[in-house]
Write a protein that holds these residues in place. Structure first.
Motif, PDB file in Angstrom:
ATOM      1  N   PHE A  81     -87.788 -78.378  79.994  1.00 25.37           N
ATOM      2  CA  PHE A  81     -86.761 -77.522  80.593  1.00 25.37           C
ATOM      3  C   PHE A  81     -86.439 -76.305  79.719  1.00 25.37           C
ATOM      4  CE2 PHE A  81     -82.513 -76.334  82.082  1.00 25.37           C
ATOM      5  CZ  PHE A  81     -82.665 -76.436  83.452  1.00 25.37           C
ATOM      6  N   LEU A  82     -86.106 -76.545  78.459  1.00 23.57           N
ATOM      7  CA  LEU A  82     -85.766 -75.443  77.553  1.00 23.57           C
ATOM      8  C   LEU A  82     -87.006 -74.601  77.228  1.00 23.57           C
ATOM      9  CD1 LEU A  82     -83.543 -74.008  75.947  1.00 23.57           C
ATOM     10  CD2 LEU A  82     -83.987 -75.589  74.062  1.00 23.57           C
ATOM     11  N   ASN A  83     -88.163 -75.253  77.111  1.00 20.35           N
ATOM     12  CA  ASN A  83     -89.406 -74.516  76.835  1.00 20.35           C
ATOM     13  C   ASN A  83     -89.661 -73.459  77.905  1.00 20.35           C
ATOM     14  OD1 ASN A  83     -89.557 -76.458  74.886  1.00 20.35           O
ATOM     15  ND2 ASN A  83     -91.551 -77.257  75.480  1.00 20.35           N
ATOM     16  N   TYR A  84     -89.463 -73.825  79.182  1.00 23.47           N
ATOM     17  CA  TYR A  84     -89.672 -72.871  80.277  1.00 23.47           C
ATOM     18  C   TYR A  84     -88.735 -71.684  80.140  1.00 23.47           C
ATOM     19  CZ  TYR A  84     -92.363 -76.520  82.732  1.00 23.47           C
ATOM     20  OH  TYR A  84     -93.284 -77.469  83.081  1.00 23.47           O
ATOM     21  N   ARG A  85     -87.461 -71.965  79.789  1.00 26.13           N
ATOM     22  CA  ARG A  85     -86.487 -70.871  79.619  1.00 26.13           C
ATOM     23  C   ARG A  85     -86.905 -69.959  78.471  1.00 26.13           C
ATOM     24  NH1 ARG A  85     -86.001 -74.259  83.040  1.00 26.13           N
ATOM     25  NH2 ARG A  85     -84.435 -74.162  84.635  1.00 26.13           N
ATOM     26  N   MET A  86     -87.355 -70.560  77.366  1.00 26.65           N
ATOM     27  CA  MET A  86     -87.753 -69.786  76.177  1.00 26.65           C
ATOM     28  C   MET A  86     -88.966 -68.908  76.498  1.00 26.65           C
ATOM     29  SD  MET A  86     -85.460 -70.646  73.994  1.00 26.65           S
ATOM     30  CE  MET A  86     -86.033 -70.119  72.415  1.00 26.65           C
ATOM     31  N   LYS A  87     -89.904 -69.443  77.270  1.00 30.31           N
ATOM     32  CA  LYS A  87     -91.084 -68.660  77.662  1.00 30.31           C
ATOM     33  C   LYS A  87     -90.677 -67.477  78.529  1.00 30.31           C
ATOM     34  CE  LYS A  87     -94.461 -72.308  77.144  1.00 30.31           C
ATOM     35  NZ  LYS A  87     -95.117 -73.445  77.762  1.00 30.31           N
ATOM     36  N   SER A  88     -89.717 -67.682  79.415  1.00 26.96           N
ATOM     37  CA  SER A  88     -89.223 -66.588  80.266  1.00 26.96           C
ATOM     38  C   SER A  88     -88.566 -65.502  79.436  1.00 26.96           C
ATOM     39  CB  SER A  88     -88.218 -67.112  81.294  1.00 26.96           C
ATOM     40  OG  SER A  88     -88.844 -68.001  82.172  1.00 26.96           O
ATOM     41  N   ILE A  89     -87.766 -65.912  78.463  1.00 26.82           N
ATOM     42  CA  ILE A  89     -87.103 -64.948  77.570  1.00 26.82           C
ATOM     43  C   ILE A  89     -88.154 -64.161  76.808  1.00 26.82           C
ATOM     44  CG2 ILE A  89     -85.635 -64.704  75.513  1.00 26.82           C
ATOM     45  CD1 ILE A  89     -84.169 -67.291  76.490  1.00 26.82           C
ATOM     46  N   PHE A  96     -81.815 -64.346  69.092  1.00 25.09           N
ATOM     47  CA  PHE A  96     -80.386 -64.342  69.438  1.00 25.09           C
ATOM     48  C   PHE A  96     -80.060 -63.159  70.336  1.00 25.09           C
ATOM     49  CE2 PHE A  96     -79.126 -66.515  65.164  1.00 25.09           C
ATOM     50  CZ  PHE A  96     -79.655 -67.707  65.619  1.00 25.09           C
ATOM     51  N   GLN A  97     -80.581 -61.982  69.978  1.00 21.40           N
ATOM     52  CA  GLN A  97     -80.322 -60.772  70.768  1.00 21.40           C
ATOM     53  C   GLN A  97     -80.941 -60.883  72.159  1.00 21.40           C
ATOM     54  OE1 GLN A  97     -81.929 -57.953  68.008  1.00 21.40           O
ATOM     55  NE2 GLN A  97     -80.047 -57.844  66.788  1.00 21.40           N
ATOM     56  N   ALA A  98     -82.150 -61.438  72.228  1.00 18.95           N
ATOM     57  CA  ALA A  98     -82.842 -61.586  73.516  1.00 18.95           C
ATOM     58  C   ALA A  98     -82.088 -62.567  74.419  1.00 18.95           C
ATOM     59  CB  ALA A  98     -84.275 -62.051  73.295  1.00 18.95           C
ATOM     60  N   VAL A  99     -81.631 -63.669  73.847  1.00 19.24           N
ATOM     61  CA  VAL A  99     -80.873 -64.660  74.624  1.00 19.24           C
ATOM     62  C   VAL A  99     -79.580 -64.033  75.139  1.00 19.24           C
ATOM     63  CG1 VAL A  99     -79.527 -66.812  74.432  1.00 19.24           C
ATOM     64  CG2 VAL A  99     -81.862 -66.716  73.547  1.00 19.24           C
ATOM     65  N   GLN A 100     -78.878 -63.315  74.276  1.00 25.98           N
ATOM     66  CA  GLN A 100     -77.621 -62.671  74.680  1.00 25.98           C
ATOM     67  C   GLN A 100     -77.871 -61.621  75.770  1.00 25.98           C
ATOM     68  OE1 GLN A 100     -74.491 -63.719  73.483  1.00 25.98           O
ATOM     69  NE2 GLN A 100     -73.892 -62.528  75.291  1.00 25.98           N
ATOM     70  N   GLN A 148     -94.504 -72.359  60.557  1.00 23.41           N
ATOM     71  CA  GLN A 148     -93.788 -73.275  61.437  1.00 23.41           C
ATOM     72  C   GLN A 148     -92.344 -72.855  61.672  1.00 23.41           C
ATOM     73  OE1 GLN A 148     -94.233 -77.331  60.162  1.00 23.41           O
ATOM     74  NE2 GLN A 148     -96.344 -76.999  59.551  1.00 23.41           N
ATOM     75  N   TYR A 149     -91.859 -71.872  60.933  1.00 21.16           N
ATOM     76  CA  TYR A 149     -90.466 -71.455  61.038  1.00 21.16           C
ATOM     77  C   TYR A 149     -90.364 -69.967  61.332  1.00 21.16           C
ATOM     78  CZ  TYR A 149     -89.936 -75.945  58.753  1.00 21.16           C
ATOM     79  OH  TYR A 149     -90.010 -77.272  58.466  1.00 21.16           O
ATOM     80  N   LEU A 150     -89.260 -69.597  61.962  1.00 23.40           N
ATOM     81  CA  LEU A 150     -89.019 -68.179  62.244  1.00 23.40           C
ATOM     82  C   LEU A 150     -88.412 -67.510  61.011  1.00 23.40           C
ATOM     83  CD1 LEU A 150     -87.354 -68.409  65.772  1.00 23.40           C
ATOM     84  CD2 LEU A 150     -89.712 -67.803  65.251  1.00 23.40           C
ATOM     85  N   SER A 151     -88.759 -66.268  60.810  1.00 25.14           N
ATOM     86  CA  SER A 151     -88.120 -65.495  59.743  1.00 25.14           C
ATOM     87  C   SER A 151     -86.711 -65.145  60.223  1.00 25.14           C
ATOM     88  CB  SER A 151     -88.912 -64.220  59.456  1.00 25.14           C
ATOM     89  OG  SER A 151     -88.809 -63.343  60.560  1.00 25.14           O
ATOM     90  N   GLU A 152     -85.894 -64.655  59.318  1.00 28.51           N
ATOM     91  CA  GLU A 152     -84.522 -64.273  59.674  1.00 28.51           C
ATOM     92  C   GLU A 152     -84.522 -63.197  60.757  1.00 28.51           C
ATOM     93  OE1 GLU A 152     -80.432 -62.657  57.563  1.00 28.51           O
ATOM     94  OE2 GLU A 152     -82.127 -63.230  56.306  1.00 28.51           O
ATOM     95  N   SER A 153     -85.412 -62.211  60.623  1.00 27.72           N
ATOM     96  CA  SER A 153     -85.446 -61.129  61.626  1.00 27.72           C
ATOM     97  C   SER A 153     -85.933 -61.647  62.984  1.00 27.72           C
ATOM     98  CB  SER A 153     -86.314 -59.960  61.142  1.00 27.72           C
ATOM     99  OG  SER A 153     -87.638 -60.374  60.948  1.00 27.72           O
ATOM    100  N   GLN A 154     -86.896 -62.576  62.979  1.00 25.03           N
ATOM    101  CA  GLN A 154     -87.373 -63.159  64.238  1.00 25.03           C
ATOM    102  C   GLN A 154     -86.252 -63.955  64.922  1.00 25.03           C
ATOM    103  OE1 GLN A 154     -90.663 -65.286  62.470  1.00 25.03           O
ATOM    104  NE2 GLN A 154     -92.148 -64.067  63.630  1.00 25.03           N
ATOM    105  N   LEU A 155     -85.488 -64.676  64.109  1.00 27.29           N
ATOM    106  CA  LEU A 155     -84.379 -65.462  64.640  1.00 27.29           C
ATOM    107  C   LEU A 155     -83.315 -64.543  65.250  1.00 27.29           C
ATOM    108  CD1 LEU A 155     -83.489 -68.391  64.928  1.00 27.29           C
ATOM    109  CD2 LEU A 155     -82.368 -68.210  62.699  1.00 27.29           C
ATOM    110  N   LEU A 156     -83.022 -63.462  64.560  1.00 30.05           N
ATOM    111  CA  LEU A 156     -82.051 -62.491  65.089  1.00 30.05           C
ATOM    112  C   LEU A 156     -82.542 -61.874  66.400  1.00 30.05           C
ATOM    113  CD1 LEU A 156     -80.824 -60.723  61.826  1.00 30.05           C
ATOM    114  CD2 LEU A 156     -79.507 -62.226  63.325  1.00 30.05           C
ATOM    115  N   GLU A 157     -83.852 -61.614  66.477  1.00 29.10           N
ATOM    116  CA  GLU A 157     -84.425 -61.089  67.731  1.00 29.10           C
ATOM    117  C   GLU A 157     -84.216 -62.079  68.871  1.00 29.10           C
ATOM    118  OE1 GLU A 157     -88.522 -59.634  67.594  1.00 29.10           O
ATOM    119  OE2 GLU A 157     -88.159 -58.920  65.546  1.00 29.10           O
TER     120      GLU A 157
END
Length: 174
Positions: free
Chosen positions: A163-171, A40-44, A29-38
């Protein structure tokens, strides 16, 4: 009254639902640290490439930093943020029909505004002010932080549940 059969079926559904919930492993149910960093990098990267708007970028970081429900982020208004005292007040959420309602459990929470989020939100507030001015809308204390123009051309509409779900899917696709 209800028939015995329908009562049994409801009980069975509830038991099955609980069993499914219990079998989900917590780590799934949670992201690992490396997944979370990915993420962040993808959003940036998407923001830098202009695949994300400034509002989408602010929305992502607000939800991340506050660790709140998306519906609570969606309900934020200018009056809920005090940039002088670095405080943010979570008191509302938006329901699936985009109506303002109380937060889950009717909680009212005051949070300290992290430095990075303060900077992102100040930049977004200025950009939003310029955008709204183009439509002769004056930004005031009741202005929602996150809005959009719907398919019918209605300006400054509150964002919907996904709204945010659509953005996350696009990313994720990119």
């Amino acid at each position: 009254g209800q028939s015995r059969l329908s009562k049994r079926l409801e009980k069975r559904k509830a038991v099955k639902k609980l069993h499914l919930k219990e079998t989900k492993r917590a780590e799934d149910q949670y992201l690992s640290e490396s997944q979370l960093l990915e993420w962040f990098q993808a959003v940036q990267a998407d923001y830098d490439n202009q695949d994300l708007t400034q509002q989408d970028y602010a929305l992502f970081w607000t939800t991340y930093f506050l660790s709140d429900r998306k519906s609570e982020t969606y309900a934020l208004q200018c009056k809920h943020i005090n940039f002088t005292s670095d405080k943010l007040h979570l008191v509302h959420a938006l329901d699936e029909f985009v109506n303002v309602k109380s937060t889950k459990g009717n909680k009212s929470t005051d949070l300290t505004l992290p430095v990075k989020l303060k900077s992102i939100l100040l930049n977004w507030k200025e950009a939003q002010k310029k955008e709204l001015t183009q439509f002769n809308i004056k930004q005031n204390r009741d202005q929602f932080l996150f809005t959009f123009i719907d398919r019918k051309g209605n300006i400054n509409q509150r964002v919907h549940t996904d709204f945010l779900n659509y953005r996350m899917k696009s990313i994720k696709r990119r």
